[in-house]
Motif scaffolding. Structure first.
Motif, short mmCIF file in Angstrom:
data_model
loop_
_atom_site.label_atom_id
_atom_site.label_comp_id
_atom_site.label_asym_id
_atom_site.label_seq_id
_atom_site.Cartn_x
_atom_site.Cartn_y
_atom_site.Cartn_z
N THR B 140 46.76 21.62 35.96
CA THR B 140 48.08 21.26 35.49
C THR B 140 49.13 21.47 36.58
OG1 THR B 140 49.84 22.00 34.01
CG2 THR B 140 48.08 23.55 34.41
N PRO B 141 50.15 20.59 36.66
CA PRO B 141 51.19 20.76 37.68
C PRO B 141 52.03 22.02 37.46
CG PRO B 141 51.72 18.94 36.20
CD PRO B 141 50.35 19.39 35.85
N LYS B 142 51.89 22.63 36.28
CA LYS B 142 52.66 23.85 36.00
C LYS B 142 52.31 24.98 36.97
CE LYS B 142 53.34 23.00 31.08
NZ LYS B 142 52.23 22.70 30.17
N LEU B 143 51.13 24.88 37.59
CA LEU B 143 50.73 25.92 38.54
C LEU B 143 51.32 25.66 39.92
CD1 LEU B 143 47.01 26.32 37.43
CD2 LEU B 143 48.90 27.85 36.94
N GLY B 144 52.10 24.59 40.06
CA GLY B 144 52.80 24.35 41.31
C GLY B 144 52.12 23.36 42.25
N LEU B 145 50.98 22.79 41.83
CA LEU B 145 50.27 21.89 42.72
C LEU B 145 50.84 20.48 42.64
CD1 LEU B 145 48.11 24.06 41.59
CD2 LEU B 145 46.47 22.63 42.77
N LYS B 146 50.80 19.77 43.75
CA LYS B 146 51.22 18.37 43.76
C LYS B 146 50.02 17.43 43.85
CE LYS B 146 55.92 18.73 44.42
NZ LYS B 146 55.88 20.09 43.89
N GLY B 147 48.97 17.88 44.52
CA GLY B 147 47.79 17.03 44.70
C GLY B 147 46.62 17.85 45.19
N PRO B 148 45.51 17.18 45.48
CA PRO B 148 44.29 17.88 45.88
C PRO B 148 44.51 18.78 47.09
CG PRO B 148 43.88 15.52 45.65
CD PRO B 148 45.34 15.71 45.46
N GLU B 149 45.49 18.41 47.97
CA GLU B 149 45.67 19.18 49.20
C GLU B 149 46.21 20.60 48.92
OE1 GLU B 149 47.08 16.38 48.34
OE2 GLU B 149 49.24 16.72 48.20
N ASP B 150 46.77 20.81 47.70
CA ASP B 150 47.34 22.12 47.38
C ASP B 150 46.33 23.07 46.74
OD1 ASP B 150 49.73 21.14 48.28
OD2 ASP B 150 50.41 20.52 46.29
N ILE B 151 45.04 22.74 46.84
CA ILE B 151 44.04 23.50 46.05
C ILE B 151 44.09 25.01 46.34
CG2 ILE B 151 42.19 23.08 47.75
CD1 ILE B 151 40.31 22.82 45.28
N ALA B 152 44.50 25.37 47.56
CA ALA B 152 44.51 26.80 47.89
C ALA B 152 45.49 27.58 47.02
CB ALA B 152 44.88 26.98 49.37
N MET B 153 46.46 26.86 46.42
CA MET B 153 47.43 27.57 45.56
C MET B 153 46.77 28.15 44.31
SD MET B 153 50.57 24.90 45.77
CE MET B 153 51.71 25.87 44.81
N LEU B 154 45.57 27.70 44.00
CA LEU B 154 44.90 28.21 42.79
C LEU B 154 44.28 29.57 43.00
CD1 LEU B 154 43.08 25.03 41.41
CD2 LEU B 154 45.16 26.09 40.55
N LYS B 155 44.20 29.98 44.25
CA LYS B 155 43.43 31.18 44.63
C LYS B 155 43.71 32.39 43.76
CE LYS B 155 40.50 31.06 48.13
NZ LYS B 155 39.14 31.48 47.93
N ASP B 156 44.98 32.73 43.55
CA ASP B 156 45.25 33.97 42.83
C ASP B 156 45.82 33.69 41.45
OD1 ASP B 156 47.00 33.21 45.21
OD2 ASP B 156 48.45 33.97 43.74
N LYS B 157 45.67 32.44 40.97
CA LYS B 157 46.18 32.11 39.63
C LYS B 157 45.18 32.54 38.55
CE LYS B 157 50.02 29.71 40.66
NZ LYS B 157 49.98 29.66 42.10
N GLU B 158 45.72 32.78 37.35
CA GLU B 158 44.86 33.05 36.19
C GLU B 158 44.46 31.72 35.58
OE1 GLU B 158 44.25 36.14 34.68
OE2 GLU B 158 45.27 37.27 36.28
N LEU B 159 43.21 31.34 35.76
CA LEU B 159 42.77 30.04 35.24
C LEU B 159 41.96 30.23 33.96
CD1 LEU B 159 41.68 28.43 38.63
CD2 LEU B 159 43.83 28.11 37.39
N VAL B 160 42.08 29.26 33.07
CA VAL B 160 41.32 29.29 31.81
C VAL B 160 40.60 27.97 31.67
CG1 VAL B 160 41.40 29.74 29.34
CG2 VAL B 160 43.19 30.65 30.81
N TYR B 161 39.30 28.03 31.33
CA TYR B 161 38.47 26.82 31.21
C TYR B 161 37.78 26.81 29.85
CZ TYR B 161 34.76 23.46 32.20
OH TYR B 161 33.90 22.38 32.14
N ALA B 162 37.80 25.64 29.19
CA ALA B 162 37.14 25.49 27.88
C ALA B 162 35.70 25.08 28.09
CB ALA B 162 37.87 24.44 27.05
N SER B 163 34.77 25.98 27.79
CA SER B 163 33.36 25.75 28.12
C SER B 163 32.52 25.53 26.87
CB SER B 163 32.83 26.96 28.89
OG SER B 163 31.43 26.89 29.03
N GLN B 164 31.47 24.72 27.03
CA GLN B 164 30.54 24.52 25.91
C GLN B 164 29.48 25.61 25.85
OE1 GLN B 164 29.44 20.11 25.67
NE2 GLN B 164 30.41 20.29 27.66
N GLY B 165 29.50 26.53 26.79
CA GLY B 165 28.52 27.61 26.82
C GLY B 165 27.99 27.78 28.22
#
Lengths: 664, 367
Positions: B140-165
């Motif tokens: 989501t752009p709410k984490l501050g990313l503009k595109g694939p090149e900003d992927i490093a910004m995810l490093k210390d973010k709290e991410l949540v993923y909906a998994s089937q198991g």
């Protein structure tokens, strides 16, 4: 929007589309009549023909099929007490008693008119709703879905029977059965006891048939009479129409519920009929006799289940998330037609959406019309001596049961739950409470876990959660006030149940309660073996269930004569002391015989042996009659199996020798 | 009237196509003929799911292009996370080409993980066709990313993923995110990727992936509206077995490129070996069609040829993209390579994944 609506309606009313819809409706009615076959089987029958068809015609055909399944499954529910599909389980509660009173035609016609009204009303709601549906569906997160599961469970309050402790214990057993298989949080397998079959949990159709159909068959078979006790079939479908009209508001409310609950992905359609039924019991003031053949107990679920199909279309078309089992197949059909569901369904492709919604309404009219015409002739079945009908019904429920996973284990599970069902019926344990618990167990557990993961305990402050919580509290309040017992009367405060004043006579029901306690202890010990996230749900449920039994068992043992917890149909039922009533277990022994034969020589061969033996020995039919009936059933089942490309469950013989289909 | 016309046209098309096949086929497959036979295509999933739709799309085409035009019926034998139907095939199929099996990632994973319900051995079978698939991870752009090149910004973010198991196909993102050192909370119990996307749209999760066709239809509009940011595609395998950019998404880096952007080096750890095994089984080798042990070369060749020939069929071309996504179905050497890579795991890699799942996610594989 109005333009789109009208042009959609215009294309729909052309001869070609109506023709294809009629094909869909006919197939839908056919598979709906046969218990266990639902939308999934019907759609797999039609899908091969979809290639090269015009998009709108193909959709009309698919919709025609999906729309009418909850209409025609009423035949089995009302006439035979077999829940035709998950959508018509609640219909059995009052529909079948009506048939036994000789009012099958009345019950059926009221049901069909309610189905039609529900379908049309559902389409009207959807027409306006579709435009705002996207944000509304998105506002239902895991927290709200958990609360909706609780709302569904609150229906137990009204269906718990005379003894609240017994009702809640039954519900807990249902919750325990529902938690068999993989835990949602960790995937640990619970209560599988080494059986591959239990990894996926016990399928819904097996639970429905085991707890409702098997006890009815056993009961009818020991009496040796026709289903309908009187000779009259009731005053037919004008009476049904009048019944519906007198309760038109109930019907509208229930179709509203159906439509909305169906449109929320995740809750599943299988609980809609119970919510509608519970709602009817809670709100009907005038002369209720639910469970004993109250026509409003038929109108409510039947109004809701057709509307539910319409609601379930929304998440399917807008998000590509099927709202029910048959919608999953509908989605597959759409993909084969090259229609991708998604946001464009309320944008550029709005005309497709509207043609789908209105096809649904039209198909409901067609389906209900055909069923109404058939209602009176088909309800004559209830006058056939039951021993002639019984082998068909036994084969039918076995055929329905093995549609679940197509293995012998389905039949064994059916038999085991059937024994439990017969005993629960005998001792007045409310089976609807158990079924609601079973259906909602996975939802309640999964969504609570997800809500806690996403929001922590703060989820209780979300506005949607608070609204549904208030609804749930209101439902429990009204439910407890209007609780009905097994005689359909609002529970009285006095302890005046018919009873036999002897401790020894109460031993069987005490024994059964103790056996249920053992079952819960088994669940408890199994739960202790797992990690926290996998054990917390079955652990708390079995503890609650055991608490209820700790209250119940002393009441059963020491309660004074006529205490509200006492019930044993073998002591006080109307058949006691009558001539010619057979053993309680007679019917089950016949079913067990068929299952055992299947284990030996495979289902198809077993059926060919079972049928003539039953007809000759039990029904005392002549050789010509026996031959004709066996050949008829053998041919019909073969045709169905061939059309559905299914293999019958195999036995020891098939492991040893390679036989040609259908004996394979 | 309309119906009659339709049939005539389809018959004519069929005849034309049939004549063409006949002309092209020559004597090579003359000895194999399924004339008058019925072929059972076991699909170990229930009707209506992705694998079922895939098989029902292929079945009439297979019937049309197999020598002798046999009837091909799809037989759904679901249960046990697809192990039931697959066990049935392993126990029952004879090497006469009359029973085939369609598997999916959910059939490969229990095999790779050593699930006690698995009583089948992939290495016994012969592959007729493989159907790759792909997917795109987005956030989501709410984490501050503009595109694939900003992927490093995810490093210390709290991410949540909906998994089937943890043992489902979502094991691939689980291993992938760990490899990238993202802090992801996996919330289990979702019923499908569609449910996961809904959770993303509701704002309950902030990282998700969708298979290619679902991404194009449902996530691309969100990207265009500025409500989602694509990160990378899982990528596809070339014939040498290297992960390369997904041709459907030429502008997005593959998982391997994204990893290099984050760490500056190509992935090579034992953890990457584990990821690679499950990635291959879940994406490039997701759908496979098998013939049983001991099937003759001629029958295998007849099937491979039928799967090749159907690609020219107008029915195939009209619907392939909707049903299969943008990936063609492959046969021959590439299919064989995908088959081998997608069903092979070193015992120590398996043990390492099992340990990790058990210690960090409380998942017991029940060995």
């Amino acid at each position: 929007m109005i333009d789109t609506l009208l042009s959609a309606l215009g294309t729909l009313l052309s001869f070609q589309h109506l023709f294809y819809m009629l094909i869909g409706v006919s197939v839908g009615l056919l598979v709906g009549v046969i218990p266990g076959l639902g939308g999934i089987a019907g759609l797999s029958l039609l899908i091969p023909f979809l290639y090269g068809m015009n998009e709108i015609s193909a959709l009309a055909m698919l919709i025609g099929l999906v729309a009418v399944i909850p209409t025609s499954d009423t035949f089995a529910s009302v006439l035979m007490g077999i829940p035709g599909s998950s959508a018509s389980q609640a219909t059995v509660l009052d529909g079948f008693p009506l048939a036994r009173k000789g009012q099958a035609a009345r019950a059926l016609s009221a049901a069909f008119i309610s189905s039609m009204a529900g379908g049309i009303f559902g389409a009207i709601i959807l027409t306006g709703f579709v435009v705002i549906a996207r944000p509304l569906i998105l506002s239902f997160g895991s927290a709200e879905l958990f609360m909706l599961a609780l709302f569904g469970l609150s229906m137990v309050a009204v269906l718990a029977g005379r003894s609240l402790a017994k009702g809640l214990a039954a519900c807990c057993i249902g919750l325990v059965i529902g938690s068999i298989g993989g835990a949602p949080a960790t995937g640990e397998f619970r209560m599988i006891f080494g059986f591959d079959y239990l990894y996926d949990g016990i399928p819904l159709v097996i639970v429905g048939l085991g707890f409702f159909a098997v006890p009815e068959i056993a009961d009818l078979l020991r009496r040796n009479s026709a289903i309908a006790s009187g000779n009259a079939l009731g005053s037919g479908w004008f009476q049904g129409l009048r019944d519906w009209w007198a309760n038109v508001w109930l019907s509208m409310r229930c179709s509203g519920f159906g439509c909305i609950i169906g449109s929320i992905p995740g809750l599943g359609g299988s609980v809609v009929d119970w919510i509608a039924y519970g709602h009817a019991v809670q709100t009907v003031k005038k002369d209720p006799h639910f469970g004993q053949g109250d026509i409003r107990g038929v109108i409510a679920p039947e109004s809701s289940n057709n509307a539910m199909q319409g609601g379930a279309l929304l998440p399917t078309m807008l998000f590509g998330i099927p709202g029910s089992g048959s919608m999953a197949v509908f989605l597959g059909g759409m993909v084969l037609l090259g229609i991708q569901p998604g946001p464009s369904m309320v944008g550029a492709d709005l005309d497709i959406t509207y043609s789908v919604i209105w096809s649904l309404a039209l198909a409901n009219v067609m389906g209900a019309g055909i069923c109404l015409a058939l209602a009176i002739p088909i309800s004559k079945l209830t006058q056939v001596p039951f021993q002639r009908l019984a082998p068909f019904m036994i084969v039918l429920i076995c055929f329905a049961a093995f549609q679940a996973t197509r293995s012998l284990a389905d039949l064994v599970a059916l038999l085991a739950l059937g024994v439990l069902g017969v005993l629960m019926k005998r001792f007045g344990w409310p089976r609807p409470a158990l079924l609601i618990g079973y259906v909602l167990a996975p939802q309640a557990e999964t969504y609570l876990y997800q809500a806690l993961q996403f929001y922590g305990w703060d989820f209780v402050f979300r506005p949607g959660v608070i609204v549904i919580a208030l609804m749930t509290l209101a439902s429990i309040w009204f439910g407890l006030r209007n609780r009905v017992d097994e005689h359909g009367h609002v529970v009285p405060n006095a302890d005046d149940a018919p009873d036999v004043p002897s401790f020894k006579a109460h031993l069987p029901q005490i024994g059964f309660a103790a056996a249920m306690a053992v079952l819960l202890v088994v669940a408890l010990t199994d739960a202790l073996k797992h990690g926290f996230l996998a054990q917390v749900f079955p652990l708390s449920v079995s503890l609650v269930g055991l608490t209820m039994l700790v209250i119940l068992i002393p009441q059963l043992a020491r309660g004074k004569t006529g205490h509200h917890s006492h019930f044993d149909a073998e002591l006080t039922g109307e058949h006691v002391g009558q001539e010619g009533v057979g053993n309680l277990w007679g019917g089950l022994v016949w079913i067990a015989g068929l299952v055992a034969l299947t284990a030996l020589i495979g289902f198809y061969a077993a059926m060919l042996v079972f049928f003539p033996i039953f007809l000759t020995v039990r029904a005392k039919a002549g050789p010509v009659m026996t031959g004709l009936m066996t050949a008829g059933v053998a041919g019909a089942i073969l045709l169905l199996a061939w059309a559905l490309a299914l293999n019958f469950p195999s036995g020891v013989l098939q492991d040893a020798v390679d036989l040609p289909w259908p004996f394979r | 009237m309309t119906m009659k016309l339709t049939i005539t046209r389809r018959v004519a098309l069929g005849l034309a196509a049939g004549a063409m096949t006949f002309a092209l086929a020559g004597p090579a497959t003359a000895e194999v003929s399924f004339a008058g036979k019925t072929i059972e295509w076991i699909i170990p999933f229930s009707a209506g799911g992705g694998s079922d739709t895939w098989a029902r799309f292929n079945a009439p085409l297979l019937s049309k292009y197999l020598p002798g035009n046999p009837t091909v019926v799809v037989v759904n034998e679901s249960g046990g996370g697809s192990t039931k139907g697959t066990n049935l095939f392993a126990a029952r199929a004879k090497p006469d080409g009359l029973m085939i099996l369609g598997t999916s990632g959910s059939t490969q994973f229990p095999y790779l993980l050593g699930d006690p319900r698995v009583r089948y051995e992939y290495k016994d079978w012969r592959i007729a066709m493989a159907g790759p698939t792909g997917g795109v991870v987005y956030t989501t752009p709410k984490l501050g990313l503009k595109g694939p090149e900003d992927i490093a910004m995810l490093k210390d973010k709290e991410l949540v993923y909906a998994s089937q198991g943890a043992t489902s196909l979502d094991l691939v993102p689980l291993l992938g995110f760990r490899l990238m050192d993202f802090k992801v909370q996996h919330v289990f119990g979702f019923k499908g990727r569609g449910d996961g996307r809904l959770a993303f749209e509701r704002g309950e999760v902030n990282i998700d992936y969708q298979t290619s066709s679902a991404y194009l239809k449902n996530v691309q509009p969100l990207v265009d509206a500025g409500e989602a940011v694509p990160l990378f595609s899982w990528g596809v395998l070339d014939e040498a077995g290297n992960v390369v950019r997904d041709p459907t998404f030429p502008d997005l880096p593959s998982f391997v490129e994204a990893y290099e952007m984050l760490t500056g080096v190509a992935p090579s750890s034992p953890e990457y070996a584990a990821y690679f095994a499950f990635f291959t089984a879940g994406f490039p080798a997701q759908k496979m069609v098998f013939l049983p042990k001991g099937t003759s070369d001629e029958i295998v060749a007849a099937y491979q040829k039928a799967f090749e020939d159907m690609k020219a069929d107008p029915d195939y071309q009209a619907n392939a993209e909707a049903v299969l996504g943008t990936y063609g179905q492959v046969t021959g050497a590439l299919a064989q390579a995908l088959f081998e890579k997608g069903t092979t795991i070193a015992p120590e890699v398996r043990a390492q994944v099992a340990d990790m799942l058990s210690s960090e996610y409380g998942v017991k594989l029940g060995e």
